[in-house]
Design an enzyme around this catalytic site. Sequence first.
Site, mmCIF file in Angstrom:
data_model
loop_
_atom_site.group_PDB
_atom_site.id
_atom_site.type_symbol
_atom_site.label_atom_id
_atom_site.label_comp_id
_atom_site.label_asym_id
_atom_site.label_seq_id
_atom_site.Cartn_x
_atom_site.Cartn_y
_atom_site.Cartn_z
ATOM 1 C CB SER A 15 -0.922 -0.072 1.220
ATOM 2 O OG SER A 15 -1.794 1.024 1.257
ATOM 3 C CE1 TYR B 62 -0.145 4.312 -6.220
ATOM 4 C CE2 TYR B 62 0.109 6.041 -4.571
ATOM 5 C CZ TYR B 62 0.473 4.808 -5.076
ATOM 6 O OH TYR B 62 1.450 4.078 -4.444
ATOM 7 C CE LYS C 288 -0.644 1.333 -4.302
ATOM 8 N NZ LYS C 288 0.013 0.027 -4.315
HETATM 9 N N1 LIG Z 1 8.163 4.227 -5.089
HETATM 10 C C1 LIG Z 1 7.423 4.807 -4.164
HETATM 11 O O1 LIG Z 1 7.684 5.955 -3.744
HETATM 12 C C2 LIG Z 1 6.282 4.038 -3.558
HETATM 13 C C3 LIG Z 1 5.761 4.478 -2.330
HETATM 14 C C4 LIG Z 1 4.711 3.774 -1.767
HETATM 15 C C5 LIG Z 1 4.185 2.661 -2.401
HETATM 16 N N2 LIG Z 1 4.718 2.270 -3.607
HETATM 17 C C6 LIG Z 1 4.131 1.083 -4.239
HETATM 18 O O2 LIG Z 1 5.155 0.103 -4.377
HETATM 19 C C7 LIG Z 1 4.788 -0.808 -5.423
HETATM 20 C C8 LIG Z 1 6.002 -1.070 -6.297
HETATM 21 O O3 LIG Z 1 6.317 0.102 -7.013
HETATM 22 P P1 LIG Z 1 7.825 0.556 -7.285
HETATM 23 O O4 LIG Z 1 8.087 1.733 -6.420
HETATM 24 O O5 LIG Z 1 8.734 -0.599 -7.219
HETATM 25 O O6 LIG Z 1 7.666 1.105 -8.790
HETATM 26 P P2 LIG Z 1 8.297 0.605 -10.177
HETATM 27 O O7 LIG Z 1 9.779 0.613 -10.091
HETATM 28 O O8 LIG Z 1 7.637 1.452 -11.208
HETATM 29 O O9 LIG Z 1 7.813 -0.916 -10.329
HETATM 30 C C9 LIG Z 1 6.466 -1.225 -10.527
HETATM 31 C C10 LIG Z 1 6.346 -2.658 -11.000
HETATM 32 O O10 LIG Z 1 4.946 -2.950 -11.158
HETATM 33 C C11 LIG Z 1 4.780 -3.607 -12.412
HETATM 34 N N3 LIG Z 1 3.430 -3.412 -12.958
HETATM 35 C C12 LIG Z 1 2.758 -2.263 -13.202
HETATM 36 N N4 LIG Z 1 1.555 -2.523 -13.741
HETATM 37 C C13 LIG Z 1 1.454 -3.889 -13.825
HETATM 38 C C14 LIG Z 1 0.471 -4.782 -14.286
HETATM 39 N N5 LIG Z 1 -0.694 -4.349 -14.804
HETATM 40 N N6 LIG Z 1 0.700 -6.117 -14.205
HETATM 41 C C15 LIG Z 1 1.868 -6.577 -13.717
HETATM 42 N N7 LIG Z 1 2.858 -5.776 -13.280
HETATM 43 C C16 LIG Z 1 2.654 -4.450 -13.340
HETATM 44 C C17 LIG Z 1 5.837 -2.991 -13.315
HETATM 45 O O11 LIG Z 1 6.078 -3.845 -14.416
HETATM 46 P P3 LIG Z 1 6.950 -3.375 -15.697
HETATM 47 O O12 LIG Z 1 8.402 -3.459 -15.251
HETATM 48 O O13 LIG Z 1 6.591 -4.367 -16.738
HETATM 49 O O14 LIG Z 1 6.519 -1.978 -16.029
HETATM 50 C C18 LIG Z 1 7.009 -2.895 -12.348
HETATM 51 O O15 LIG Z 1 7.720 -4.111 -12.322
HETATM 52 C C19 LIG Z 1 3.596 -0.174 -6.141
HETATM 53 O O16 LIG Z 1 2.405 -0.812 -5.721
HETATM 54 C C20 LIG Z 1 3.616 1.271 -5.653
HETATM 55 O O17 LIG Z 1 2.358 1.878 -5.698
HETATM 56 C C21 LIG Z 1 5.752 2.916 -4.188
#
Ligand SMILES: NC(=O)c1ccc[n+]([C@@H]2O[C@H](COP(=O)([O-])OP(=O)(O)OC[C@H]3O[C@@H](n4cnc5c(N)ncnc54)[C@H](OP(=O)(O)O)[C@@H]3O)[C@@H](O)[C@H]2O)c1
Length: 270
Positions: free
Chosen positions: A124, A138, A142
């Site tokens: 989340s 978004y 969430k």
């Molecule tokens: N980064 C932050 O600041 C932050 C903070 C709080 C929460 N989050 C949460 O953490 C989680 C991971 O994000 P991240 O920060 O690691 O971002 P990221 O580097 O952009 O990675 C996101 C991953 O999700 C995959 N994805 C997106 N849509 C998809 C779909 N329809 N089916 C399957 N895979 C999909 C992407 O695949 P592709 O490689 O193929 O694009 C990528 O591997 C997310 O839920 C995000 O909302 C992030």
Amino acid sequence: MITGANRGLGRALTIAALDADHAVVATVRGAHSLPEHERLVVQQLDVRDRLAAFAAVAQAVAEFGRLDVLVNNAGYGLIGAVEEATEEEARAILDTDLLGPLWLSQAAIPVMRDQRSGHIVQISTVGAVGTMPTLGLYNAAKWGLEGFSEAMAAEVGRFGIRVTLVEPGAIDTDWAGGSMRFSSPIAAYDELRTELFGTATVPWPAAEASGGTSPEDVAAVILAHVRELDDPRLRLLIGDDAPGQVEAALKLRHEDYERDPRFHSRESDA
Ligand SMILES: NC(=O)c1ccc[n+]([C@@H]2O[C@H](COP(=O)([O-])OP(=O)(O)OC[C@H]3O[C@@H](n4cnc5c(N)ncnc54)[C@H](OP(=O)(O)O)[C@@H]3O)[C@@H](O)[C@H]2O)c1
């Protein structure tokens, strides 16, 4: 089993779990650069596809005989004022960030119920406690994830299934950079965008590191939490910026409710 494992937090979690001697089913959509590993199985999965989500869980169980931990990690953000978001953009983010974890949870629960054990970890955000202008869709996805997951936790605890809502602050991944999607801007929100981001121009250039917690550090906290079987909390805050954001969001809510005298009387009755 970890979704969205090609990049960012999902990848860091995959590596951390392998390093800790666990077997991992990592799901990706398309080409990937995960390392070859004897305890790693990589599956193709777009989390929006409910049938594919059920098939992926079935395949993981066929491979390893059980499913101990599901991490619903795949997700992305959308910058756009509520008025700016198109129907397609709104449905797409709900499909991925809300319904994707729902389909995988539905697929995992019967397996874990039969095992009388399991752990569903929902990635989340602190943005599921408060909100930010231009991140409303978004936030909605969430908040929805947290809503069904809190109810689900109370449903499945009796089967020995744990649920965790991981609430990180900023993580240094592509989330705010190359992964971010943007609605077409309406000029009326230029002033707001400038206040928030220092520029009215969107899309903004794909950023370098955002200054948040490293995905490896976030993964280490999640792994430690999963391994700590006696930790009963539903929500797990991660990152030095997370507690302050949650406190500010809860304070706003309290200030609203405290305007209702019945809220005070209930507190003093307690
Ligand atoms: N980064 C932050 O600041 C932050 C903070 C709080 C929460 N989050 C949460 O953490 C989680 C991971 O994000 P991240 O920060 O690691 O971002 P990221 O580097 O952009 O990675 C996101 C991953 O999700 C995959 N994805 C997106 N849509 C998809 C779909 N329809 N089916 C399957 N895979 C999909 C992407 O695949 P592709 O490689 O193929 O694009 C990528 O591997 C997310 O839920 C995000 O909302 C992030």
